[in-house]
Design a protein around this motif. Structure first.
Motif, short mmCIF file in Angstrom:
data_model
loop_
_atom_site.label_atom_id
_atom_site.label_comp_id
_atom_site.label_asym_id
_atom_site.label_seq_id
_atom_site.Cartn_x
_atom_site.Cartn_y
_atom_site.Cartn_z
N UNK A 28 0.83 -1.21 0.00
CA UNK A 28 0.00 0.00 0.00
C UNK A 28 0.86 1.26 0.00
N UNK A 29 1.89 1.27 0.84
CA UNK A 29 2.77 2.44 0.91
C UNK A 29 3.53 2.63 -0.40
N UNK A 30 3.98 1.54 -0.98
CA UNK A 30 4.68 1.63 -2.27
C UNK A 30 3.74 2.15 -3.35
N UNK A 31 2.49 1.68 -3.34
CA UNK A 31 1.51 2.12 -4.32
C UNK A 31 1.20 3.60 -4.17
N UNK A 32 1.17 4.07 -2.92
CA UNK A 32 0.83 5.47 -2.64
C UNK A 32 2.06 6.38 -2.62
N UNK B 169 -8.25 -1.87 0.61
CA UNK B 169 -6.99 -2.45 1.07
C UNK B 169 -6.24 -1.54 2.03
N UNK B 170 -6.48 -0.24 1.92
CA UNK B 170 -5.77 0.72 2.77
C UNK B 170 -6.32 0.77 4.20
N UNK B 171 -7.44 0.09 4.41
CA UNK B 171 -8.03 0.06 5.74
C UNK B 171 -7.38 -1.00 6.63
N UNK B 172 -6.55 -1.86 6.05
CA UNK B 172 -5.89 -2.91 6.84
C UNK B 172 -4.73 -2.29 7.61
#
Length: 600
Positions: free
Chosen positions: A153-157, A589-592
């Motif tokens: 998620x961090x890599x995507x954002x 997915x970002x809620x995990x």
């Protein structure tokens, strides 16, 4: 197709197809070949978990692809992959060489794509791994599904500077290394799939590739399946990297966690939809306690169970336990690793610490209550064991055979502790205290050892009673003696006896030849090793036991292709519905996140 994550399983030694590697019996009592192409079941759990949140995850078993096709071009395969990140498992230490070499190839063709490492060995050697320029992250611990999702998620954002809040993560930035605390140790496993057979079947149809995710060579013909029952352990065997102390030291797991009986029963019901092959329960279910065992066996009793279930036992089991197994299912088998016939040695090491009289009594109970097959495993290379002690293992097999009415349902095996002493195990951490001398300390030590031409020199240890040469000698002599015992009592056929005897003889011959080559000038070594490579490759597999001795007899060995197809379509429909929910924002997915209350 572009993936969010591609998980690659490496061979033990990347260029095993070119190198002359006499691996001997290091994989004779496991389904894999000496390349150890069977990937850890954690990869399927990662794939399954991430795809619940709409990510595209693919497993490519590079080791198996290389085995299946001598001309398989690894670099061409990797070059063509389009993914946002690569993941490589370094779970079992024999992959120390192949895993890093695979990472180097990835960076050659995808210099800007992040490379993640994970697994028990990765966790132990995380500080060494992160120093390789080809590795960007090491995700530590025994349960990393959520951690990997948070990282992706961090890599995507594009949050490339804020990895501090991901527990268990080792990472680097501007030549600085960061080691986030290992605090995420989940006390429940039920939200994860161990293994994720649904994911494997779905991915075959989703990504139109059957060969990439195959667990090991020959799986379609003989599809052994397994279910992980627990993480952590209540036992503390000296040489085990999965022992109580090892889990606490390496993964900060201070107590055993079991998968619920309900989840295991669901897995068994799903597996028998596509195969009739045996289902192995990894780890002793009795570690969960009496109520746990009763709930699980009661559930089996209510099922229309068609597959044989194989139980692993760590300690003595009384007659009531086998009576209960017999009542719960139509067919079951057991596996016992005795390690040594000497009670004191067995007790010292922590494996099956009961008397030989009790061992025989337990086997008699199992046979009385219709156990279909019993596999008994003995070892060479354990503390306090000398050559004579290793040979007494076969004497004990003779006694067992006689006391158990010469039952053909008992199979006997001997194998070395090889190639390495497990990092994290009590014996590795305190070798002098527990009777070992170590030759390998760092990851680079193990990487170099795995490329030794002879398995004798791969061994990372000697014991207080035997040198490496003596361990090898005890292994082959006891295996030869066991082979003779099996033939004498009609446990194996003449053809199997002859083949094993021939392979042992040739193995000893190759060891002598390799010792001679070792003393040649470097300019001549390569040519001499190349001359014997083809001969060595022929005896590297099943060199101390017959190739079918470990197999369970089942009416239908092959995976049921029509059933697999039906299940695949069914799972794809579910996947499409899930994808729609993701696009509508119902699954985010970002809620995990991992709350502080879930960290230790």
């Amino acid at each position: 197709m572009k993936y969010d994550l591609v998980l690659l399983h490496p061979p033990t030694v990347y260029d095993f197809r070119k190198e002359m590697l006499f691996t001997g019996p290091i994989s004779d009592v496991v389904p894999s070949s000496p390349v150890f192409e069977m990937y850890p079941i954690g990869l399927t759990s990662i794939g399954d978990y991430l795809e619940r949140y709409g990510l595209k995850v693919k497993i490519i078993n590079i080791a198996n692809r290389m085995l299946l096709n001598p001309n398989f071009d690894v670099e061409k395969k990797i070059k063509r992959i389009k993914t946002k990140a690569f993941g490589i498992d370094l779970h079992w230490l024999p992959h120390a060489n192949g895993s890093v070499e695979l990472a180097k190839i990835i960076k050659k063709y995808h210099p800007d794509t992040p490379v993640l490492f994970g697994g028990l060995s990765s966790t132990y050697f995380h500080k060494e791994l992160i120093e390789y320029s080809c590795i960007d992250f090491v995700v530590r611990g025994d349960t990393t599904e959520k951690l990997i999702l948070m990282l992706l998620n961090k890599l995507e954002n594009k949050e490339n500077d804020s990895f501090f809040d991901i527990p268990n993560l080792t990472w680097k930035r501007n030549n600085q290394y960061f080691y986030n605390e290992l605090t995420y140790v989940p006390d429940s496993l039920d939200e994860f799939e161990f293994p994720g057979y649904r994911y494997i079947i779905r991915s075959v149809f989703k990504y139109f590739n059957l060969l990439d995710p195959l667990p090991y060579k020959g799986w379609i013909q003989y599809p052994n399946t397994a279910i992980l029952t627990s993480k952590g352990c209540t036992y503390n065997c000296l040489i085990c990297g999965g022992s109580k102390n090892a889990y606490e030291l390496n993964c900060n797991r201070k107590k055993l966690v079991m998968r619920s009986p309900k989840k295991m029963l669901e897995d068994i019901a799903f597996i028998q939809r596509f195969t009739r092959a045996p289902i192995f329960l990894l780890n002793d279910i009795r570690q969960g306690g009496k109520e746990y065992v009763d709930e699980f066996l009661s559930g089996l009793e209510k099922m229309d169970l068609k597959n044989e279930i194989v139980f692993e036992l760590f300690n003595y089991a009384d007659e009531e336990f086998f009576r209960r197994l017999d009542r719960a299912m139509p067919k079951y088998s057991i596996e016992l690793t005795l390690e040594s016939a000497d009670e004191d040695i067995r007790k010292y090491n922590g494996k099956l610490p009961c008397t030989n009289t009790k061992v025989i009594e337990m086997l008699q109970y199992a046979l009385k209550h219709n156990c279909a097959k019993i596999d008994l495993f003995f070892m060479t290379g354990i503390p306090n064991q000398d050559y004579e002690s290793a040979m007494r293992n076969v004497d004990f097999c003779e006694i067992i055979h006689k006391e158990c009415d010469e039952s053909s349902r008992i199979s006997y095996f001997v194998a070395p502790l090889s190639p390495f002493l497990d990092p994290g195990s009590p014996a590795f951490e305190n070798p002098d205290k527990y009777g070992y001398k170590k030759f390998c300390y760092t990851l680079e030590d193990f990487r170099a050892a795995m490329k030794q031409p002879s398995w004798k020199n791969m061994l990372s240890y000697e014991t207080n009673k035997m040198t490496r040469e003596e361990i090898v000698r005890a292994t082959y002599d006891s295996a030869l003696r066991l082979n003779e015992f099996k033939f004498r009592h009609n446990i194996i056929t003449k053809d199997v006896y002859d083949e094993v005897a021939h392979k042992i003889s040739k193995s000893v011959e190759f060891l002598h030849r390799l010792d001679e080559i070792e003393h040649l000038p470097d300019s001549l070594k390569s040519d001499e090793l190349a001359k014997i490579k083809d001969e060595v490759d022929k005896i590297n597999r099943h060199s101390i036991c017959g190739k079918n001795e470990l197999k369970w007899e089942v009416k239908k060995l092959f995976a049921d292709i029509p059933s697999l197809t039906y299940i695949g379509v069914e799972l794809l429909v579910t996947e499409i519905i899930k994808g729609i929910k993701c696009r509508l924002g119902k699954i985010d997915r970002n809620m995990v996140v991992i709350s502080k209350s879930n960290q230790k």
